[in-house]
Write a protein that holds these residues in place. Structure first.
Motif: not given
Length: 102
Positions: A55, A60, A62
């Protein structure tokens, strides 16, 4: 001591990380709570640090994706296959030893 270039240092750190992850994938007998109680981190911490780094680099990623990278499979699958119920002693030790998390 040999002076390493920034690139060499990054390559060696990446190799050490890959070896650590491979070791943890093979040692499914070692439970996360045991790691937390002894070392103050576990597979979940490692996956969180990986996600944070991604990040920070503008990638991006998760929580589920970073955990799959560390565990080698979806986290829920790993838990079903390898996670055991923590004993009362493990839980008590965790309450004493757990590091503060953000």
């Amino acid at each position: 001591m040999t002076e390493l270039t920034r690139e060499q240092q990054t390559e060696l750190e990446a190799a050490a990380f890959r070896r650590l992850v491979q070791h943890l994938r093979q040692r499914t007998d070692v439970q996360n709570i045991d790691m937390m109680n002894l070392a103050g981190f576990c597979r979940n911490c490692l996956s969180n640090w990986y996600k944070d780094a991604a990040n920070e680099a503008g990638i991006d990623l998760s929580k589920d994706q970073s955990r799959e990278i560390v565990y080698g499979m979806p986290f829920d699958d790993w838990k079903k296959l390898h996670q055991k119920e923590a004993s009362d002693a493990q839980k008590a030790a965790f309450e004493v030893n757990k590091p503060p998390h953000e």
